[in-house]
Write a protein that holds these residues in place. Structure first.
Motif, PDB file in Angstrom:
ATOM      1  N   ARG A 108       0.843  -1.198   0.000  1.00 17.90           N
ATOM      2  CA  ARG A 108       0.000   0.000   0.000  1.00 17.90           C
ATOM      3  C   ARG A 108       0.881   1.251   0.000  1.00 17.90           C
ATOM      4  O   ARG A 108       0.647   2.182  -0.771  1.00 17.90           O
ATOM      5  N   GLU A 109       1.896   1.249   0.824  1.00 17.66           N
ATOM      6  CA  GLU A 109       2.801   2.393   0.922  1.00 17.66           C
ATOM      7  C   GLU A 109       3.646   2.522  -0.336  1.00 17.66           C
ATOM      8  O   GLU A 109       3.814   3.622  -0.885  1.00 17.66           O
ATOM      9  N   SER A 124       1.550   3.625  -3.332  1.00 13.94           N
ATOM     10  CA  SER A 124       1.153   5.021  -3.196  1.00 13.94           C
ATOM     11  C   SER A 124       2.278   5.928  -3.692  1.00 13.94           C
ATOM     12  O   SER A 124       2.033   6.907  -4.414  1.00 13.94           O
ATOM     13  N   GLY A 177      -4.831  13.979   2.866  1.00 18.24           N
ATOM     14  CA  GLY A 177      -5.332  12.733   3.431  1.00 18.24           C
ATOM     15  C   GLY A 177      -5.663  12.872   4.905  1.00 18.24           C
ATOM     16  O   GLY A 177      -6.721  12.414   5.366  1.00 18.24           O
ATOM     17  N   ASP A 207      -9.521  12.731   6.410  1.00 16.23           N
ATOM     18  CA  ASP A 207      -9.778  11.722   7.441  1.00 16.23           C
ATOM     19  C   ASP A 207     -10.355  12.373   8.694  1.00 16.23           C
ATOM     20  O   ASP A 207     -11.294  11.854   9.314  1.00 16.23           O
ATOM     21  N   GLU A 247      -4.813   8.366  -5.472  1.00 18.21           N
ATOM     22  CA  GLU A 247      -5.517   7.514  -4.523  1.00 18.21           C
ATOM     23  C   GLU A 247      -6.154   6.300  -5.201  1.00 18.21           C
ATOM     24  O   GLU A 247      -6.031   5.175  -4.734  1.00 18.21           O
ATOM     25  N   THR A 279      -4.863   2.463  -4.690  1.00 17.45           N
ATOM     26  CA  THR A 279      -5.821   1.588  -4.019  1.00 17.45           C
ATOM     27  C   THR A 279      -6.147   0.369  -4.876  1.00 17.45           C
ATOM     28  O   THR A 279      -6.121  -0.773  -4.397  1.00 17.45           O
ATOM     29  N   THR A 289      -3.189  -2.030  -5.023  1.00 17.38           N
ATOM     30  CA  THR A 289      -2.964  -2.715  -3.745  1.00 17.38           C
ATOM     31  C   THR A 289      -3.891  -3.910  -3.607  1.00 17.38           C
ATOM     32  O   THR A 289      -3.449  -5.025  -3.276  1.00 17.38           O
ATOM     33  N   PRO A 306     -11.230  -2.936   4.861  1.00 18.14           N
ATOM     34  CA  PRO A 306     -11.317  -1.661   4.140  1.00 18.14           C
ATOM     35  C   PRO A 306     -12.120  -0.609   4.906  1.00 18.14           C
ATOM     36  O   PRO A 306     -13.141  -0.913   5.531  1.00 18.14           O
ATOM     37  N   LYS A 322     -12.142   6.367   3.346  1.00 19.05           N
ATOM     38  CA  LYS A 322     -11.491   7.644   3.630  1.00 19.05           C
ATOM     39  C   LYS A 322     -11.572   8.476   2.346  1.00 19.05           C
ATOM     40  O   LYS A 322     -12.657   8.690   1.822  1.00 19.05           O
ATOM     41  N   SER A 328     -10.389   7.327  -0.338  1.00 17.07           N
ATOM     42  CA  SER A 328     -10.802   6.207  -1.176  1.00 17.07           C
ATOM     43  C   SER A 328     -11.079   5.025  -0.250  1.00 17.07           C
ATOM     44  O   SER A 328     -11.098   5.169   0.968  1.00 17.07           O
ATOM     45  N   ASP A 347      -9.743   2.671   1.572  1.00 20.08           N
ATOM     46  CA  ASP A 347      -8.404   2.407   2.087  1.00 20.08           C
ATOM     47  C   ASP A 347      -8.315   0.989   2.668  1.00 20.08           C
ATOM     48  O   ASP A 347      -9.059   0.643   3.581  1.00 20.08           O
TER      49      ASP A 347
END
Length: 465
Positions: free
Chosen positions: A151-152, A155, A187, A191, A274, A278, A281, A445, A448, A450, A452
């Motif tokens: 994910r990181e 991104s 982000g 959030d 995003e 996403t 991932t 999931p 957020k 998207s 996430d």
């Protein structure tokens, strides 16, 4: 759950004067807490009671539309009766009020017409090599046996692609740090808004995430203004989006203002960064948990590409890679909800919808509806292959809008072709070089900016080449 005048929306006895069946919820706050706890499960549970169902949350009435034919009505055949709405436009007010995503009426048509010319197949072809180069650079940093938070990593990867295609800046350029800080600050801010931080502060007191975002956005505006000036003064040609916007003209001879250029770029950054990160991932995690599908995909890529990296003209032959991506976005749509609001009182599915109601089109529910999808919750990319549909093994008669990850109608995602090109090329470039093994066992999931997935750790195995 307590429901008022509960009835199935499919019953022919519905009177057009009736309001949709609704969830009573708690006094004052309605279903706000239930929605915040798990919005996807909450909205999906509502769909069990009909295809047009209302509830109250955040001080407003939502009407969930779960019938693909009605989704098509809202997005396509009667789209002129609806607008983005107050709920969805809140994000536009925060992020980019002068951008195309949240513009309405003549402003939207003028901007959309201009921007559409920047996403032609020829333009996207110019970005394709950068997409593959960024993928190779990322995978070169992964050694055999390493556990990575995909994910990181993804991104960072998608941000790198966008920074190059939008600004013609490499992430290692110190100016690109301005873009990275804005995306991170956005982000955090969104959030915090979703968690209701704003509701516990006086309206005139900015929250810490808001202050951080304002500073980052001011820095990005300054960078864009500087780059626009550079591009307008330059005699050279460039295909990055900023250059094209900086030199573009509307039919009346005017040019986009610096604020508008900045807002367009911010919106593409947010949406493109995003959603692509996403989608990739979830795709990688699903493949890690389906070794046979991953092997089939690797064989297709080897057959099509041989000993070279994928190119844009390979996309038509990479049918399984496209199927894998479609299936991942069916199970985990990057944007799980689309919202609209009627300009005036209207009817849908035989029910009266007042203009203050927010329509909620739940991709996350419709995509998992077993009326349209066999084994709806299973990862089955083969359902998208032409030979599978011809053999009648899947539901071929499902409505078109049983799947709509990019929206639909005149306001469908303008970057859809860019996104699918990036997803398909990057997936093929990754699977050609490495394979994934699962580490993170399950996903939770959350909605957020998207859908996430949270941290997703996979083990990397390099392929012999």
């Amino acid at each position: 759950m307590r429901w008022s005048h509960l009835k199935r929306n499919t019953e022919p006895t519905a009177n057009v004067a009736d309001r949709p069946p609704g969830l009573d919820g708690l006094p004052v706050i309605g279903s706000t807490l239930s929605f915040i706890r798990n919005p996807l499960d909450f909205v999906r549970s509502i769909g069990e009671y009909g295809d047009v169902v209302r509830y109250v949350a955040f001080g407003r009435e939502f009407v969930v539309i779960s019938d693909p034919e009605l989704v098509e009505t809202v997005l396509v055949s009667r789209d002129n009766e609806f607008w983005k709405g107050e709920f969805e436009s809140r994000l536009g007010d925060i992020v980019a009020p002068d951008g195309v995503f949240y513009a309405e009426g003549s402003d939207w048509r003028r901007q959309r017409s201009l921007l559409q010319s920047l996403f032609t197949p020829k333009r996207i072809e110019a970005y394709a090599a950068d997409m593959v180069d960024e993928t190779v650079r990322m995978t070169d940093g992964w050694t055999d046996g390493t556990i990575v938070n995909v994910r990181e990593e993804l991104s960072t990867f998608t941000l790198g692609v966008l920074t190059r295609s939008l600004f013609d800046l490499d992430l290692e350029d110190e100016r690109a740090d301005v873009v990275v800080r804005m995306v991170d600050a956005l982000g955090e801010y969104v959030d915090a808004e979703m968690l209701g931080v704003r509701s516990v502060l006086p309206s005139w007191v900015p929250s810490k995430p808001e202050r951080k975002f304002d500073r980052a956005m001011a820095d990005l505006d300054a960078l864009v203004e500087s780059l626009v000036h550079e591009h307008r003064e330059s005699e050279g040609e460039s295909d990055d989006l900023l250059s094209l916007l900086a030199t573009a003209e509307y039919p009346d001879g005017t040019t986009p203002s610096p604020n508008e250029v900045s807002d367009q770029l911010v919106q593409f950054l947010v949406a493109g960064h995003e959603t692509s990160a996403t989608a990739l991932t979830y795709t990688c995690w699903l493949l890690a948990n389906d070794p046979e599908m991953q092997r089939r995909l690797a064989r297709e890529i080897e057959t099509v590409c041989g000993d070279r990296n994928p190119r844009i003209d390979d996309l038509g032959s990479l049918t399984l890679s496209e199927a894998v991506i479609n299936e991942a976005m069916r199970l985990y749509p990057p944007f799980p909800f689309i919202h609209r609001q009627p300009h005036e009182s209207t009817t849908l599915g035989g029910y009266r919808i007042p203009p203050e109601s927010t329509l909620q089109l739940p991709l996350s529910s419709v995509h998992l509806d077993d009326r349209w999808w066999r084994n709806a919750e299973s990862f089955r990319p083969e359902r998208w292959l032409p030979e599978t549909e011809q053999n009648g093994n899947w539901k071929c008669d499902r409505p078109e809008y049983a799947y709509f990850p990019f929206g639909g109608g005149p306001r469908h995602c303008i970057g859809m072709r860019f996104a699918m090109t990036e997803l398909q090329l990057s997936l093929a470039a990754m699977i050609r070089r490495i394979e994934f093994e699962p580490v993170t066992e399950s996903l939770g999931p959350t909605w957020k900016v998207s859908l996430d997935p949270g941290p997703v750790k996979l083990r990397i195995r390099t392929r012999d080449r």
